[in-house]
Write a protein that holds these residues in place. Structure first.
Motif, PDB file in Angstrom:
ATOM      1  N   PRO A  15      11.648 135.213   8.603  1.00  0.00           N
ATOM      2  CA  PRO A  15      10.924 133.981   8.273  1.00  0.00           C
ATOM      3  C   PRO A  15       9.583 134.248   7.586  1.00  0.00           C
ATOM      4  O   PRO A  15       8.829 135.137   7.999  1.00  0.00           O
ATOM      5  CB  PRO A  15      10.696 133.331   9.650  1.00  0.00           C
ATOM      6  CG  PRO A  15      11.776 133.880  10.507  1.00  0.00           C
ATOM      7  CD  PRO A  15      12.017 135.283  10.015  1.00  0.00           C
ATOM      8  N   ASP A  16       9.320 133.483   6.535  1.00  0.00           N
ATOM      9  CA  ASP A  16       8.049 133.497   5.796  1.00  0.00           C
ATOM     10  C   ASP A  16       7.800 134.779   5.004  1.00  0.00           C
ATOM     11  O   ASP A  16       6.682 135.001   4.538  1.00  0.00           O
ATOM     12  CB  ASP A  16       6.850 133.274   6.739  1.00  0.00           C
ATOM     13  CG  ASP A  16       6.953 131.981   7.510  1.00  0.00           C
ATOM     14  OD1 ASP A  16       7.533 131.029   6.960  1.00  0.00           O
ATOM     15  OD2 ASP A  16       6.469 131.929   8.656  1.00  0.00           O
ATOM     16  N   GLU A  17       8.802 135.627   4.873  1.00  0.00           N
ATOM     17  CA  GLU A  17       8.608 136.883   4.133  1.00  0.00           C
ATOM     18  C   GLU A  17       9.604 136.977   2.976  1.00  0.00           C
ATOM     19  O   GLU A  17      10.708 136.436   3.046  1.00  0.00           O
ATOM     20  CB  GLU A  17       8.838 138.099   5.057  1.00  0.00           C
ATOM     21  CG  GLU A  17       8.013 138.113   6.328  1.00  0.00           C
ATOM     22  CD  GLU A  17       6.506 138.257   6.095  1.00  0.00           C
ATOM     23  OE1 GLU A  17       6.110 138.737   5.020  1.00  0.00           O
ATOM     24  OE2 GLU A  17       5.745 137.870   6.995  1.00  0.00           O
ATOM     25  N   VAL A  18       9.149 137.660   1.920  1.00  0.00           N
ATOM     26  CA  VAL A  18      10.048 138.046   0.835  1.00  0.00           C
ATOM     27  C   VAL A  18      10.415 139.493   1.121  1.00  0.00           C
ATOM     28  O   VAL A  18       9.548 140.378   1.151  1.00  0.00           O
ATOM     29  CB  VAL A  18       9.363 137.925  -0.543  1.00  0.00           C
ATOM     30  CG1 VAL A  18      10.305 138.391  -1.647  1.00  0.00           C
ATOM     31  CG2 VAL A  18       8.917 136.484  -0.783  1.00  0.00           C
ATOM     32  N   THR A  19      11.686 139.727   1.352  1.00  0.00           N
ATOM     33  CA  THR A  19      12.105 140.962   2.022  1.00  0.00           C
ATOM     34  C   THR A  19      13.079 141.778   1.186  1.00  0.00           C
ATOM     35  O   THR A  19      14.045 141.234   0.645  1.00  0.00           O
ATOM     36  CB  THR A  19      12.777 140.577   3.361  1.00  0.00           C
ATOM     37  OG1 THR A  19      11.813 139.873   4.159  1.00  0.00           O
ATOM     38  CG2 THR A  19      13.245 141.793   4.118  1.00  0.00           C
ATOM     39  N   LEU A  20      12.818 143.062   1.116  1.00  0.00           N
ATOM     40  CA  LEU A  20      13.759 143.981   0.482  1.00  0.00           C
ATOM     41  C   LEU A  20      14.649 144.551   1.589  1.00  0.00           C
ATOM     42  O   LEU A  20      14.153 145.209   2.518  1.00  0.00           O
ATOM     43  CB  LEU A  20      12.999 145.098  -0.244  1.00  0.00           C
ATOM     44  CG  LEU A  20      13.853 146.007  -1.124  1.00  0.00           C
ATOM     45  CD1 LEU A  20      14.542 145.214  -2.242  1.00  0.00           C
ATOM     46  CD2 LEU A  20      13.001 147.126  -1.731  1.00  0.00           C
ATOM     47  N   ALA A  21      15.950 144.252   1.494  1.00  0.00           N
ATOM     48  CA  ALA A  21      16.872 144.555   2.600  1.00  0.00           C
ATOM     49  C   ALA A  21      17.810 145.705   2.256  1.00  0.00           C
ATOM     50  O   ALA A  21      18.444 145.705   1.199  1.00  0.00           O
ATOM     51  CB  ALA A  21      17.686 143.308   2.928  1.00  0.00           C
ATOM     52  N   PHE A  22      17.887 146.658   3.180  1.00  0.00           N
ATOM     53  CA  PHE A  22      18.744 147.838   3.017  1.00  0.00           C
ATOM     54  C   PHE A  22      19.834 147.838   4.089  1.00  0.00           C
ATOM     55  O   PHE A  22      19.526 147.718   5.277  1.00  0.00           O
ATOM     56  CB  PHE A  22      17.933 149.129   3.213  1.00  0.00           C
ATOM     57  CG  PHE A  22      16.862 149.352   2.183  1.00  0.00           C
ATOM     58  CD1 PHE A  22      15.640 148.721   2.274  1.00  0.00           C
ATOM     59  CD2 PHE A  22      17.094 150.206   1.117  1.00  0.00           C
ATOM     60  CE1 PHE A  22      14.646 148.933   1.319  1.00  0.00           C
ATOM     61  CE2 PHE A  22      16.113 150.432   0.164  1.00  0.00           C
ATOM     62  CZ  PHE A  22      14.887 149.792   0.256  1.00  0.00           C
TER      63      PHE A  22
END
Ligand code: SF4
Length: 150
Positions: A15-22
């Motif tokens: 929530p509330d984050e722009v996330t780089l997901a691995f």
């Protein structure tokens, strides 16, 4: 071995984050109904070296605020190295694990954690009856309500 698939930017997993997901390959938990069975083999994907991880972060610099790992706790030392690097870039950190509990040596490097295996009858984070929990580590607060469908 700490293999990964090319990462994606996601907006809803933290929530509330722009996330780089691995996604890290090799999950040993074998949940029935897992949607990611093609990632169970440890040799799928490419090694996520520290250099490659830093390179990804630099590519997305100024755009992302958080880094998320789907798994990897089974290689805790290699995971921790990446979490430390993410912090050096001033990024928040999150881990989605199928375990119900994580050792402190991993938790201390995380801002958020999703715990619990996939149980089809209980559903994921968007389901109020889910066994899974999304926790803000510093406060211990459960944030599942942020995932409910409105
Ligand atoms: S923890 Fe996640 S990736 Fe691992 S088997 Fe369960 S659902 Fe699949």
């Amino acid at each position: 071995m700490f293999n990964h698939f090319p990462p994606h930017v996601v907006f809803e997993e933290v929530p509330d984050e722009v996330t780089l997901a691995f996604v890290i390959s090799g999950c040993p938990l074998r949940c029935s109904g897992c949607h990611s069975q093609d990632t169970w083999q440890r040799d799928r994907g490419l090694p996520l070296t520290c250099e490659r991880f830093s390179h990804y972060i630099e590519q997305y610099s100024g755009f992302i605020s958080c880094v998320l790992f789907f798994g990897g706790e089974w290689q805790s030392e290699l995971l921790i190295k990446k979490l430390i690097i993410a912090k050096q870039y001033q990024l928040k950190t999150c881990l989605y694990t199928g375990l119900n509990k994580l050792p402190k040596r991993i938790l201390q490097h995380l801002d958020f954690v999703k715990t619990g295996p996939w149980l089809e009858e209980r559903g994921g984070l968007a389901d109020p009856k889910s066994n899974q929990q999304f926790i803000e580590v510093s406060t211990g607060k459960k944030l599942n309500h942020r995932f409910y469908n409105h």
